[in-house]
Design a protein around this motif. Structure first.
Motif, short mmCIF file in Angstrom:
data_model
loop_
_atom_site.label_atom_id
_atom_site.label_comp_id
_atom_site.label_asym_id
_atom_site.label_seq_id
_atom_site.Cartn_x
_atom_site.Cartn_y
_atom_site.Cartn_z
N ASP A 227 0.88 -1.17 0.00
CA ASP A 227 0.00 0.00 0.00
C ASP A 227 0.92 1.22 0.00
O ASP A 227 1.58 1.51 1.00
CB ASP A 227 -0.91 0.00 1.22
N THR A 228 0.96 1.90 -1.13
CA THR A 228 1.94 2.97 -1.30
C THR A 228 1.75 4.11 -0.31
O THR A 228 2.72 4.73 0.14
CB THR A 228 1.89 3.52 -2.73
N ALA A 229 0.50 4.41 0.03
CA ALA A 229 0.25 5.53 0.94
C ALA A 229 0.45 5.14 2.39
O ALA A 229 0.95 5.95 3.19
CB ALA A 229 -1.17 6.07 0.76
N ASN A 230 0.07 3.91 2.78
CA ASN A 230 0.13 3.54 4.19
C ASN A 230 1.51 3.71 4.78
O ASN A 230 1.66 4.10 5.94
CB ASN A 230 -0.34 2.10 4.38
N LEU A 231 2.54 3.39 4.00
CA LEU A 231 3.91 3.54 4.50
C LEU A 231 4.16 4.98 4.94
O LEU A 231 4.85 5.23 5.94
CB LEU A 231 4.90 3.14 3.41
N ILE A 232 3.59 5.93 4.22
CA ILE A 232 3.74 7.35 4.55
C ILE A 232 2.77 7.76 5.65
O ILE A 232 3.15 8.45 6.60
CB ILE A 232 3.53 8.20 3.29
N LEU A 233 1.50 7.32 5.56
CA LEU A 233 0.49 7.71 6.54
C LEU A 233 0.88 7.30 7.95
O LEU A 233 0.54 7.98 8.92
CB LEU A 233 -0.86 7.10 6.18
N TYR A 234 1.56 6.16 8.06
CA TYR A 234 1.99 5.68 9.38
C TYR A 234 3.40 6.15 9.74
O TYR A 234 3.92 5.80 10.79
CB TYR A 234 1.93 4.15 9.42
N THR A 262 1.77 14.75 10.80
CA THR A 262 2.38 15.86 11.54
C THR A 262 1.80 15.98 12.95
O THR A 262 2.30 16.75 13.76
CB THR A 262 2.15 17.18 10.79
N ASN A 263 0.75 15.22 13.22
CA ASN A 263 0.19 15.11 14.56
C ASN A 263 0.55 13.73 15.08
O ASN A 263 0.17 12.72 14.48
CB ASN A 263 -1.34 15.29 14.51
N PRO A 264 1.29 13.63 16.20
CA PRO A 264 1.76 12.32 16.66
C PRO A 264 0.64 11.39 17.11
O PRO A 264 0.90 10.20 17.37
CB PRO A 264 2.68 12.67 17.82
#
Length: 328
Positions: A227-234, A262-264
């Motif tokens: 999942d290309t986005a999940n790696l970034i979203l997490y 940007t919000n932990p």
């Protein structure tokens, strides 16, 4: 001389003719171990699809015909099935219904996924204790759900089963780590007996941790659903670097875009493909160079008319990249 449009239409007709004749060679053998209740309706054999064929992730419940018809109407030839709405209701009648709809609309289902049962908290605070096969409290129920999904997928000739395994510990000495290895080993063996791959969807763990899991389970049926986005979203990795680690193990792909958290406390923001941080030209080129044979399944986590409009835009964006790669 033919115009580009005429060439695309001719290519599409040739591909459809090929898909109509081709069948999965292993589908018959894969039927041998599925439950008798599903075997009664499991004669359907799906055709093959071209490598990196575009597709769409759909949630068929409660109206599978509408969703599968939409895949066809949007010009996709493959779909990724999210089947949580059918847990505990995978019946021979459902197999017959899905097989008929896939054949009617000339759509190939490439992968089946479940993540339920609940609770599932898609954030950094409660996610580690609720998502996937890591949390002890939900592990057995999720294993049971995945086995149901695998058996149903087998009855339709679907060769890949996928889920989020959860926030797998980066510390192999964490007591939860060997328990998770055992759980993933169990479901991988079940899928392998059904002639399928079991895929861990990227997201909650680092690519290196996922690679360690592949090594420790040590079963060729275990792979990766990128999942290309999940790696970034997490906040775990960018997909280009993730492919350097996991590339040979990728057997399915969600095309999705997003921005870094940007919000932990909260995941990053999912956005329309092409507006986030994923380098799709490089990711797709790398997959092509790796000899990736799976589909490229668009996932857009919105709903209604806006989702359809976004998917149309994303399809054009990805088609442009894929055409350049294929014609290079």
């Amino acid at each position: 001389m033919s115009s580009p449009l005429e060439k695309r239409e001719a290519a599409s007709m040739e591909r459809r003719a090929f898909l109509k004749q081709a069948t999965l060679a292993t589908a018959g053998a894969a039927m041998a171990t599925a439950p008798a209740s599903l075997m009664a309706q499991s004669s359907y054999k799906q055709p093959q699809h071209a490598p990196m064929e575009l597709g769409l992730l759909i949630k068929p419940s409660p109206d599978p015909e509408a969703k599968i018809r939409l895949v066809h109407e949007l010009g996709f030839e493959t779909c990724f099935l999210s089947l949580d709405g059918y847990l505990d209701h995978f019946t021979p009648a459902l197999t017959k219904q899905f097989a008929g709809l896939l054949e009617k609309y000339q759509v190939i289902a490439t992968t089946a996924e479940v993540v339920n049962p609940q609770p599932l908290k898609w954030n950094f605070l409660e996610g580690p204790s609720t998502i996937g096969l890591v949390p002890r409290a939900y592990r057995q129920a999720r294993l049971d759900a995945l086995k149901q999904c695998s058996d149903f997928a087998k009855s339709l000739g679907i060769g890949r089963v996928q889920t989020h395994c959860g926030f797998i510990s980066e510390d192999p000495k964490d007591p939860l780590y060997p328990e998770t290895v055992a759980a993933i080993t169990e479901i991988t063996r079940h899928c392998a007996a059904n002639g399928q791959s079991f895929l861990m969807e990227t997201g909650q763990e680092t690519p290196t941790t996922m690679l360690r899991m592949i090594k420790d389970v040590n079963n060729p049926a275990l792979g990766v659903g990128l999942d290309t986005a999940n790696l970034i979203l997490y906040g775990k990795a960018n997909p280009v670097d993730a492919l350097k680690v996991l590339g040979p193990h990728v057997r399915a792909m969600h095309a999705k875009d997003g921005k870094w958290p940007t919000n932990p406390d909260k995941l990053g923001e999912e956005v329309v493909i092409g507006r986030g941080e994923v380098d799709f030209p490089r990711v797709l080129q790398m997959l092509h160079e790796l000899g990736y044979q799976g589909a490229v399944s668009i996932e857009r986590e919105t709903s209604g008319p806006q989702q359809i409009q976004d998917v149309k835009e994303e399809k054009l964006y990805l088609e442009n990249i894929l055409n350049k790669i294929r014609n290079a």
